[in-house]
Structure formats: structure tokens, C-alpha cells
Scaffold this active site. Structure first.
Site, PDB file in Angstrom:
ATOM      1  N   TYR A 120      15.576  14.774  27.366  1.00 50.24           N
ATOM      2  CA  TYR A 120      16.654  15.725  27.121  1.00 50.24           C
ATOM      3  C   TYR A 120      16.445  17.000  27.944  1.00 50.24           C
ATOM      4  O   TYR A 120      15.492  17.120  28.700  1.00 50.24           O
ATOM      5  CB  TYR A 120      16.775  16.004  25.623  1.00 50.24           C
ATOM      6  CG  TYR A 120      17.174  14.766  24.848  1.00 50.24           C
ATOM      7  CD1 TYR A 120      18.402  14.144  25.086  1.00 50.24           C
ATOM      8  CD2 TYR A 120      16.330  14.175  23.913  1.00 50.24           C
ATOM      9  CE1 TYR A 120      18.772  12.998  24.398  1.00 50.24           C
ATOM     10  CE2 TYR A 120      16.685  13.032  23.225  1.00 50.24           C
ATOM     11  CZ  TYR A 120      17.906  12.443  23.480  1.00 50.24           C
ATOM     12  OH  TYR A 120      18.270  11.297  22.813  1.00 50.24           O
ATOM     13  N   ALA A 133      17.517 -30.111  -0.792  1.00 47.94           N
ATOM     14  CA  ALA A 133      18.478 -29.936  -1.884  1.00 47.94           C
ATOM     15  C   ALA A 133      19.816 -30.594  -1.579  1.00 47.94           C
ATOM     16  O   ALA A 133      20.318 -30.521  -0.452  1.00 47.94           O
ATOM     17  CB  ALA A 133      18.677 -28.449  -2.161  1.00 47.94           C
TER      18      ALA A 133
END
Length: 704
Positions: A222, A516
């Protein structure tokens, strides 16, 4: 385990911090659109304070409304109207014994010209029309960031938009820096003097709001760092040239803050002591460590109270917010080099992920304070859990960079940052830390123990539902098992460990090696069923793909197929393709990556993709973008380029890395049979970790 150093108090100037834990500044997009602290941002800070952090440093706060505006929903300290909202947040943080500093910044060249150009118009419109921001984000959200590379767009921006201010006319654009094609002009002396006054005034407002100190952002590329670095500062006046001159702006800001706030108001400077331009092919450029240490010593002589040591800029972003491949503590030598030369305390973020690592670095004298940013996104109670000796309960950041990617995406649509491993992050004011215990032991079946299934299990069990997880494999993790297989991806395993531990800790029962079906699910008489059946690698019908020498990434990542010394083509250059290629290179193969798009890794977050690509280049991987795979022959691939030219590529093995498809057969079988049936994660739509954990969290919290 106890951590005596970590939880001992220490002063920063005249202010005592109760422990050595510092939450560093992170922009999260929770401020009000005008720059004031919102209730949501205050809640975000308060939760981290309640979690035991010693010092919280706010996200970067702009010092003016003209050329320091980088995006909507970022904090501002540019006007007195911002004092009172900040005061409320500070009071909420102080209630937990935590201190709070306000970070002040100016983006300089690391900005997009549209923001400073249109900001004042946006602000005026929003005052007149309360629904203006909704319209703004609706329009801005359609903006394609890649347009910044379009020559016509760049030309229009330079002609009609306000240029960015910097020490010199050196625009961004190296490596993967997202800021490119932005007109950048040198600041005048008058502008510099005005800016110094703005920093001074902003610090005064922070003090009036009750903040315990300020931090000046001289890191990560920055404006202040741009003055410090010889790469970005080419000035020939008193603010450029020698190190003393390049430090002048920061020195005068410090002097102004001291005059405004007094000697007993702490000043921190976050400083990049190494810019790492050598990592992107520009050795010898910018700030090198020796000069960074010299800067630190000068700052001590200027009277700052603490140094927050960091590194990098947008050009070298991977060195300040690391991707998954970087090891914890890799840059601690930077902090140690500074600490050996100064007497004031040193804060540093060194990719610290565990209390054990933090205690070790304090004990060995690397630093005085442990700074973490992303770790507080993933777990706001990091400090509390460490203090209680529950390090196994800490949800460690896995460095996937979803937070950074989401930040860049969401600044244009008004949404806050996201965390892949913590769906509540930045949504604390919407979803409470704990759920009501309203499950009443009603049975819930979850099929699949991947990230979606385990997240749902944790949340539902915490609500006192009786949760059973049925996993067809012999271990938890689902697709994460494959994701952690490539080199340097072991951090993915942290998430598997955490989610599994938390689901069991809350009371879920995980059963393995169970394929399952509707009948098995029905035997539990479930109140609700969650299908976290995941996805599988797609295997499109390409002529020749039925060959035994053609496969998806799955058998490579599971280790079912291993090769060495072979010519291998990986078709598809998403992150899965790149990472699979890296595994193949490590095994001793010669790899070619083929991509239909015009560039490698389309859609991937650049910091992540370039991290892998650079290693692939060292492994002599050949990249062939802009090619369509037409058919697969015996030892050959037949490609077509965008210009219609046909190519033939020799290969022993072809690996297809061209997407994932949902495993939804069980959903079709169960549809209409269970009144509360909820597919989640990849079973709905293949996505990333954040999609899986986020969808599971929302549905589990919302189950009535």
C-alpha cells in the site's frame, strides 16, 4: 498443555495487553457502505474478543474520501461522523478485556480507478436514495473482473477515470497482481502534506472513539510501503532516493500522530521487511531483508511503540497470505531478524496454526506477540481453546484462500468474506455461536462423512438430534481424502480431523463400511435424512476413452494406479488437474497438461493456481492450452486447436480431469419416501469446500 509465554501479559507502550495473541487487520466487507462500523462488524470483533484475543487490530481504515477509497463496505476514519459507531465497537471489545487498535491506510497504486472516481457520487446518491446501494451492487455484481485486461476497457479507464496516486508513475501489474492497467501518477508535495494531515486527523478520531492505539499500514504494497520501496519510489525530491528520504513520509505521519494523540497513545507500524520480488522472477528489486531491518531500527528511533513485521505486496501476495503449500513458520526468520535489532516489541504473523507453535516461537525469541488473521476467521475462539488446553478443538485455517477469493468477488456484490471451514465467519450477527437444544433426540440419518456430512452431523448433534452418519468408506473425509493426496496438501487433513472430532464430540455416531440404501436408512426411522453422497470424477464419452490406459483422476489420487517413467497427458487444468499432474511428476513421470480454454487454470484463484504451476514448470511439464481433445488412440491423443489445426500428442496414459458429477442416485430412490430429505454439498451441485460446509450448515441450522 499450558502455554505460559502465550498467556502472559505484555505492554505496548503504556497499554497492557493481557496475552500475546493479536488478531491482525483483515478486510471482511462488514462495514456500512459509507465506511462506518456496522452492528455486524461490531459483532464480528466482539466474538473474537470474547474468544480471548489480547489485541484486535481493525481492518484497514481509509484516511480520506477522495483517493483512499478502495471498495464499498470498508472502514473509514476520514470524518468525525465515524467516531461514534467505532466507539460502540470499541466498548463491546473492551467489555471482554481485549484491547483494540485502528489500522490507518491509503491504497496508493493498489486500487482500481473506478472506486476513487465514482465514490463521492455514490455516497451522495445513497444519502438521497436509501435503496441506491442495492441497485449499485445489482449492477456492479455483473462486472467481469477479466474486463480489466481488455485494451478498450483499459483505454476508457485511463481517459475518463481519476488516476491513482503513488510516489511515482509505476503502475501495478507484475505476476498475478489483480490490479493492472491503472493509470498511476506521482503525488505532488502539496498532496503529500495533505495526506500527512489526514493520517494525523484519522488517528485523533480513533483516540476519541476510545481505541487503545493506531497502526500505520506500511506493508503489503500500500501507499506508505510504495514510498519505502526503491522499486515503486523513483522520486528525486526529499521523499525519494536515499532510505532516509524514502522513510520521510512515514516519519512525518508518525510525528503528526504524536502531536495529535500524545506520547501515551501507542503507534504500531505494520512493515513489509522483504518484498520477495525474487519469487516472481525479479531478483534484487524493492525491499530486501537487510534494508527492511534498517527501516525497523529507524522506526524505533522515530518513537513507534511496536513493529508488526510482515512481507510482500500485491505483486507477491503469496508471501503475505500464503497458499496451502507454504509450511507453518516459513517466514519467522524475518521477525527474528528484526527482533534481534530492536528493543521495542515485535508482532509477527508467521503462518501460525497451533498453540504449540506459538509458544515455541515466543520461547525461542522469534517475536513478542503472535499475530494471526485467517486463523481468527476459521476459529474466533482460538485463544480460549488454547488457554483451556483444548488445541484439538481448534478449527485450523487450511490456507485454501477462499477468504481472499471471496473478498475479491464480493466487493462488487456487497457480500462479506467467506471462510471454507467456518460458515459462520462474518455472519455472527445472523447465526448465533450456539444453537438451541431443540432436537429432542429425534433421529437424523446422514449419508456420507465428507465435509458436508460431517458439518451437518456436528450442527445437528449440537442441537440434540440423535445423529447417525453412514459412510460407505472405511474412513471419514469423502472427496477431501482425494484433495489431500497431491504434494503439499496435507493441511486438508486438518479439516477432516477437526470435523470428525467435533461431530463425535457433539454426540454423532459415525458408522463406516456401510453402503446405505433406502431400506437401511428406513431402519433408523429417521425424522430427517441428509444426503451427503458427494460427487465423482466425470468420465465423458470421448472416442477411445474406454481404453485401460485412460482414467479419471480418482485412481491416481487414491494410489490405485501408480506410474513411473511414463509419458502422461492430463486433460483439464483446473486445480484438480494441476495437483494431479504434480503428483505424477513427483512419481517420476513426464507430464503434458491439455486445456480447452485459452489459458491454463481458467476460473481458479490465481495465487493458488500459480503456486502449483510454478512447481510444474520446474518439473518440465508441458502446457497446451486452447486444445480440444477429439479422440484417444493407441498411445496418441488427437487434438484440435482454436485455429482449426490438428495436433497429435504421444502418451502412454491419459488422465481426465474435466469435472465432477453429483452422486444423486440415492436421492432419486429416496425421493417421496422421506418427508424431510435434504441433499447437501456435491450431491446437489459439485463445488468447493466452502459450498459443502456452507450448504450443510444452513440446512442443519434450519431444520425444524
Amino acid at each position: 498443555m499450558e502455554y505460559p509465554k502465550l498467556f502472559s501479559p505484555m505492554n505496548i507502550g503504556s497499554v497492557q495487553i493481557k496475552n500475546r495473541l493479536v488478531m491482525t487487520a483483515m478486510c471482511v466487507g462488514l462495514a456500512r457502505h459509507d465506511g462506518a462500523v456496522s452492528d455486524a462488524l461490531a459483532a464480528y470483533y466482539e466474538e473474537r474478543a470474547a474468544g480471548g484475543t489480547g489485541l484486535i487490530i481493525t481492518e484497514c481504515s481509509r484516511v480520506n474520501e477522495t483517493d483512499a477509497v478502495a471498495y464499498p463496505s470498508m472502514l473509514s476514519m476520514s470524518h468525525d461522523r465515524y467516531i461514534e459507531p467505532l466507539r460502540k465497537a470499541v466498548e463491546r471489545v473492551h467489555a471482554h478485556g481485549t484491547r483494540m487498535f485502528v489500522q490507518l491506510y491509503h491504497p496508493g497504486r493498489q486500487n482500481v480507478v473506478i472506486f476513487p472516481t465514482v465514490w463521492q457520487f455514490n455516497e451522495r446518491m445513497a444519502r438521497v436514495f436509501p435503496s441506491y446501494w442495492d441497485l449499485y451492487f445489482k449492477v456492479a455484481g455483473k462486472f467481469d473482473a477479466s474486463a480489466i485486461d481488455d485494451p478498450k476497457t483499459a483505454k476508457r479507464m485511463k481517459k475518463y477515470m481519476k488516476p491513482l496516486l503513488a510516489p511515482s508513475a509505476v503502475p501495478c501489474g507484475l505476476a498475478d497482481n489483480p490490479i493492472r492497467n491503472q493509470k498511476t501518477v506521482p503525488m505532488t508535495i502539496s498532496q503529500i502534506k495533505t495526506l500527512i494531515g489526514q493520517f494525523r486527523a484519522a488517528a485523533g478520531r480513533a483516540k476519541k472513539a476510545g481505541a487503545d492505539g493506531v497502526e500505520l499500514h506500511a506493508a503489503h504494497g500500500y501507499l506508505i510501503q510504495q514510498f519505502l520501496s526503491s522499486y515503486t519510489n523513483r522520486r528525486e525530491d526529499e521523499y525519494g532516493g536515499s532510505l532516509e528520504n524514502r522513510m520521510r513520509l512515514l516519519k512525518e505521519i508518525i510525528e503528526g500522530v504524536r502531536e495529535e494523540c500524545g506520547s501515551d497513545f501507542p503507534i504500531s507500524v505494520r512493515l513489509s521487511v522483504e518484498e520477495f520480488y525474487d519469487m516472481i522472477g525479479y531478483p534484487g528489486q524493492g525491499i530486501l531483508l537487510d534494508e527492511g531491518v534498517a527501516m525497523a531500527k529507524m522506526l524505533e528511533s522515530f518513537g513507534v511503540d511496536v513493529l508488526n513485521v510482515s512481507s510482500g505486496s500485491y505483486d507477491t501476495a503469496q508471501t503475505s497470505c500464503e497458499p496451502i503449500s507454504f509450511p507453518p513458520g516459513w517466514r519467522k526468520y524475518l521477525a527474528k531478524a528484526v527482533k534481534e535489532q530492536v528493543k521495542i516489541p515485535v508482532i509477527a504473523a508467521n503462518l501460525i496454526r497451533t498453540p504449540e507453535q506459538a509458544e515455541e516461537q515466543l520461547t525461542e525469541g522469534t517475536q513478542d506477540f503472535i499475530a494471526m488473521g485467517r486463523s481468527y476467521l476459521s476459529d474466533p475462539e482460538w485463544a480460549k481453546k488454547a488457554m483451556e488446553g483444548r488445541s484439538e478443538d481448534i478449527n485450523r485455517c487450511i490456507c485454501c484462500l477462499r477468504c481472499m477469493e471471496a473478498f475479491q468477488e464480493n466487493i462488487m456484490n456487497g457480500r462479506p468474506v467467506e471462510c471454507a471451514v467456518n460458515p459462520r465467519a462474518c455472519r455472527e450477527s445472523i447465526y448465533s455461536h450456539t444453537s438451541p437444544r431443540d432436537g429432542r433426540q429425534r433421529p437424523v440419518v446422514i449419508v456420507g462423512a465428507g465435509p458436508a456430512g460431517l458439518t451437518a452431523a456436528r450442527e445437528l448433534a449440537a442441537r440434540d438430534f440423535k445423529v447417525t452418519v453412514l459412510e460407505r468408506g472405511s474412513a471419514p473425509g469423502g472427496q477431501l481424502i482425494l484433495a489431500k493426496a497431491p504434494p503439499l496438501k496435507e493441511k486438508i487433513g486438518w479439516l477432516i480431523e477437526y470435523l470428525t472430532h467435533q461431530a463425535i464430540r457433539q454426540g454423532a455416531d459415525i458408522q463406516y463400511n456401510i453402503n446405505a440404501d433406502r431400506e437401511i436408512i428406513d431402519s433408523f426411522h429417521p425424522y430427517a435424512v441428509f444426503l451427503a453422497t458427494g460427487g465423482e470424477a466425470a468420465a465423458p464419452r470421448i472416442p477411445g476413452s474406454e481404453s485401460d490406459a485412460v482414467m479419471t483422476v480418482t485412481p491416481i489420487l487414491t494410489g490405485e494406479r501408480k506410474y513411473s517413467g511414463r509419458e502422461i497427458a492430463v486433460v483439464g487444468s483446473g486445480m484438480t488437474g494441476l495437483e494431479t499432474a504434480e503428483l505424477l511428476v513427483d512419481q517420476g513421470n513426464t507430464v503434458t497438461i491439455i486445456e480447452m480454454a485459452d489459458k491454463i487454470a481458467p476460473g481458479a484463484y490465481p495465487v493458488n493456481s500459480s503456486d502449483v504451476i510454478e512447481r510444474l514448470k520446474k518439473g518440465r511439464v508441458r502446457f497446451l492450452p486452447g486444445r480440444k481433445l477429439e479422440r484417444i488412440g493407441s498411445g496418441m491423443l488427437y487434438l484440435t486447436r482454436k485455429d482449426g489445426v490438428s495436433e497429435e500428442i504421444r502418451t502412454d496414459v491419459t488422465v481426465l480431469a474435466i469435472g465432477v458429477r453429483s452422486n444423486n442416485a440415492l436421492e432419486k430412490d429416496c425421493d417421496g419416501h422421506f418427508p424431510r430429505l435434504y441433499p447437501i454439498g456435491d450431491a446437489v451441485k459439485p463445488g468447493r469446500i466452502s459450498n459443502a460446509t456452507g450448504s450443510a450448515f444452513l440446512l442443519a441450522r434450519g431444520l425444524q
